[in-house]
Design a protein around this motif. Structure first.
Motif, PDB file in Angstrom:
ATOM      1  N   ALA A   1      74.151 -80.993  12.596  1.00 36.63           N
ATOM      2  CA  ALA A   1      74.094 -82.418  12.291  1.00 36.63           C
ATOM      3  C   ALA A   1      74.393 -82.650  10.819  1.00 36.63           C
ATOM      4  O   ALA A   1      73.878 -81.942   9.940  1.00 36.63           O
ATOM      5  N   GLY A   2      75.258 -83.622  10.540  1.00 39.23           N
ATOM      6  CA  GLY A   2      75.561 -83.990   9.169  1.00 39.23           C
ATOM      7  C   GLY A   2      76.645 -83.159   8.512  1.00 39.23           C
ATOM      8  O   GLY A   2      77.077 -83.459   7.392  1.00 39.23           O
ATOM      9  N   ALA A   3      77.111 -82.119   9.197  1.00 45.50           N
ATOM     10  CA  ALA A   3      78.161 -81.277   8.608  1.00 45.50           C
ATOM     11  C   ALA A   3      79.496 -82.028   8.617  1.00 45.50           C
ATOM     12  O   ALA A   3      79.770 -82.814   9.521  1.00 45.50           O
ATOM     13  N   PRO A   4      80.338 -81.824   7.616  1.00 44.67           N
ATOM     14  CA  PRO A   4      81.656 -82.477   7.627  1.00 44.67           C
ATOM     15  C   PRO A   4      82.516 -81.920   8.756  1.00 44.67           C
ATOM     16  O   PRO A   4      82.520 -80.708   9.010  1.00 44.67           O
ATOM     17  N   LEU A   5      83.263 -82.790   9.425  1.00 46.13           N
ATOM     18  CA  LEU A   5      84.192 -82.332  10.455  1.00 46.13           C
ATOM     19  C   LEU A   5      85.310 -81.503   9.833  1.00 46.13           C
ATOM     20  O   LEU A   5      85.662 -80.436  10.323  1.00 46.13           O
ATOM     21  N   GLU A   6      85.853 -82.018   8.757  1.00 49.07           N
ATOM     22  CA  GLU A   6      86.921 -81.309   8.060  1.00 49.07           C
ATOM     23  C   GLU A   6      86.383 -79.986   7.533  1.00 49.07           C
ATOM     24  O   GLU A   6      85.318 -79.928   6.903  1.00 49.07           O
ATOM     25  N   GLY A   7      87.097 -78.926   7.830  1.00 50.57           N
ATOM     26  CA  GLY A   7      86.660 -77.600   7.404  1.00 50.57           C
ATOM     27  C   GLY A   7      85.933 -76.827   8.486  1.00 50.57           C
ATOM     28  O   GLY A   7      85.628 -75.636   8.277  1.00 50.57           O
ATOM     29  N   THR A   8      85.653 -77.451   9.624  1.00 46.94           N
ATOM     30  CA  THR A   8      85.016 -76.729  10.728  1.00 46.94           C
ATOM     31  C   THR A   8      85.977 -75.655  11.235  1.00 46.94           C
ATOM     32  O   THR A   8      87.084 -75.974  11.687  1.00 46.94           O
ATOM     33  N   PRO A   9      85.606 -74.381  11.169  1.00 46.30           N
ATOM     34  CA  PRO A   9      86.538 -73.312  11.572  1.00 46.30           C
ATOM     35  C   PRO A   9      86.911 -73.420  13.051  1.00 46.30           C
ATOM     36  O   PRO A   9      86.085 -73.800  13.891  1.00 46.30           O
ATOM     37  N   ILE A  10      88.159 -73.079  13.370  1.00 44.52           N
ATOM     38  CA  ILE A  10      88.595 -73.014  14.755  1.00 44.52           C
ATOM     39  C   ILE A  10      89.078 -71.603  15.055  1.00 44.52           C
ATOM     40  O   ILE A  10      89.353 -70.817  14.131  1.00 44.52           O
TER      41      ILE A  10
END
Length: 466
Positions: free
Chosen positions: A331-340
């Motif tokens: 919760a609250g983590a930025p979407l941008e930068g989420t590893p795929i």
């Protein structure tokens, strides 16, 4: 009382064979598309001892179970091979045109149907697939049906339906560069919710829609079902007519002139009333991605993952928490930068030539940091892409160039995301297990998926190509 009618009114009224006192209407069906999953309907037809009523209006297309990595026959997977063979046999027995694996017309049913000119303004079109709403981009009334309904259409070329309500979604203004049709429709679904259009046929209108090419309009209509809509429609215009002209199954000569005159009368009349109306500003929409397990969980790429504790009611807090747990997000983590972990570019939503061009424009001269699969929506798209060298851009970036079909969108043909892995996908659904058991799917546009491949994480395409 006004006589002004909507596009939907005009198409529906012209196809009603009979109306019952209880409100149900028997509709004439102009086109019926069937695929491997339609075997249930053919089985019911055989059980009743009936034949296909109008084989000339029925078209069989292999797409859901076909392999993406080879066109060599026989198909290695026994279940897939059996279903493709069953479709071929049903088409043969009933005299139905088949777009099989060795046919240059083959592809995803909702890609190749329009390509061939089977989809035309003002028609009714059904298929045993929920994303049949795609064809509404041409001003057709197109919707998915179940197995028993498939059997009914096969036997009678008609279908009982109750008249839905109408919802006008107006998209005003001009979208920013790198904001695609996928971003716009995800924003619409986020705005009205996954059940926001239940019981309605959506008509998409406004300057942003009018400025779109047909492929982008198909993307918009394709995902109408993800907002709960019965169908999505766009009024036909000069863009529609130019796209259809010369298609193999489109009218020719005097027939074209007559059809064109009829099509030009289809757009909603001035003053036509809709049951509901929603308006969005295209200029306010950013590149968009999903974070949860429903297309309604869409946010600008610049946003943060929602916090369950901020939800207003207990049920919503629980729902968000469950989705975050499945997706492995904080919760609250930025979407941008989420590893795929991988990328999928394709599907009936985004597997057309302009989609592949958009992804290739981002990938050109760059390398993907994660593995990925690019699957054209049809043989025609594949050949056109290869003629432009798009396939070489994808393979140079490290991605796999596949054969036409539904592929990893639906995860029933061997193309799966391993459990726990995260996929940036251009498909239409991010449901639990949609791309395989335990798979985590983030929906986005082709350009955004390409940006994610380059970054190895969810990325803002505007920064990659700036």
């Amino acid at each position: 009382m006004s006589d002004a009618r909507t596009l939907f009114d005009k198409v529906w009224n012209a196809r009603v064979v009979v109306a019952r006192e209880d409100g149900a209407c028997l509709l004439w069906i102009d086109r019926h598309l069937v695929h491997e999953g339609s075997f249930h309907g053919f089985g019911m037809l055989d059980h009743s001892g009936r034949r296909v009523r109008r084989p000339d209006l029925t078209f069989a297309i292999a797409d859901h179970y076909v392999p993406s990595h080879s066109r060599a026959l026989p198909i290695a997977d026994p279940e897939a091979a059996g279903l493709v063979a069953t479709l071929r046999e049903n088409a043969r027995r009933h005299g139905i045109a088949l777009f099989g694996l060795d046919d240059p017309r083959q592809g995803i049913v909702h890609v190749t149907g329009p390509e061939q000119g089977l989809t035309l303004p003002g028609l009714t079109l059904v298929c045993g697939d929920s994303h049949t709403s795609t064809h509404g981009a041409f001003g057709a009334l197109a919707f998915g049906i179940g197995a028993s309904e498939v059997a009914h259409v096969l036997a009678t070329q008609t279908l009982w339906q109750r008249r839905p309500k109408t919802l006008r979604v107006g998209i005003e203004g001009t979208p920013h560069p790198h904001v695609a049709a996928k971003d716009l429709i995800l924003a619409v679904i986020a705005r009205i919710g996954a059940a926001g259009a239940v019981g309605h046929v959506i008509e998409y209108a406004g300057p942003a829609i009018r400025a779109m090419g047909m492929e982008a309009r198909m993307t918009i209509c394709n995902m109408s079902i993800e907002a709960g809509g019965r169908a999505g429609m766009v009024a036909p215009d000069d863009t529609t007519f130019a796209w259809l002209a010369g298609r193999p199954c489109a009218p020719k000569g005097a027939g074209w002139d007559a059809a064109l005159a009829a099509w030009k009368a289809l757009p909603s009349d001035a003053g036509a009333r809709f049951d509901r109306e929603v308006t969005l500003d295209a200029a306010a929409i950013a590149p968009t991605v999903t974070w949860g397990t429903s297309p309604e969980t869409a946010l600008p790429v610049t946003a943060r993952v929602p916090d369950p504790d901020a939800a207003e009611d207990v049920a919503r807090r629980r729902q968000i928490a469950e989705q975050l747990a499945y997706m492995g997000l904080a919760a609250g983590a930025p979407l941008e930068g989420t590893p795929i972990d991988r990328v999928f570019i394709g599907s009936c939503t985004n597997g057309r030539l302009p989609d592949l061009r958009a992804a290739a424009a981002v990938l050109k001269g760059r390398r993907a940091r994660v593995p990925g699969l690019v699957v054209p929506g049809s043989v025609a798209v594949k050949r056109a892409a290869e003629a432009e060298g798009l396939d070489r851009i994808f393979t140079a970036a490290g991605l796999v160039w596949g054969e036409p079909g539904c592929s990893m969108c639906v995860g029933m043909n061997g193309d799966l995301v391993p459990p726990g892995q995260r996929c940036a996908a251009t498909s239409n659904r991010n449901f639990v297990g949609r791309q395989g058991p335990g798979a985590r799917t983030h929906l986005m546009s082709p350009a955004m998926a390409a940006a994610a491949a380059v970054a190895g994480a969810i990325a803002d395409v505007r920064k990659i190509v700036a």
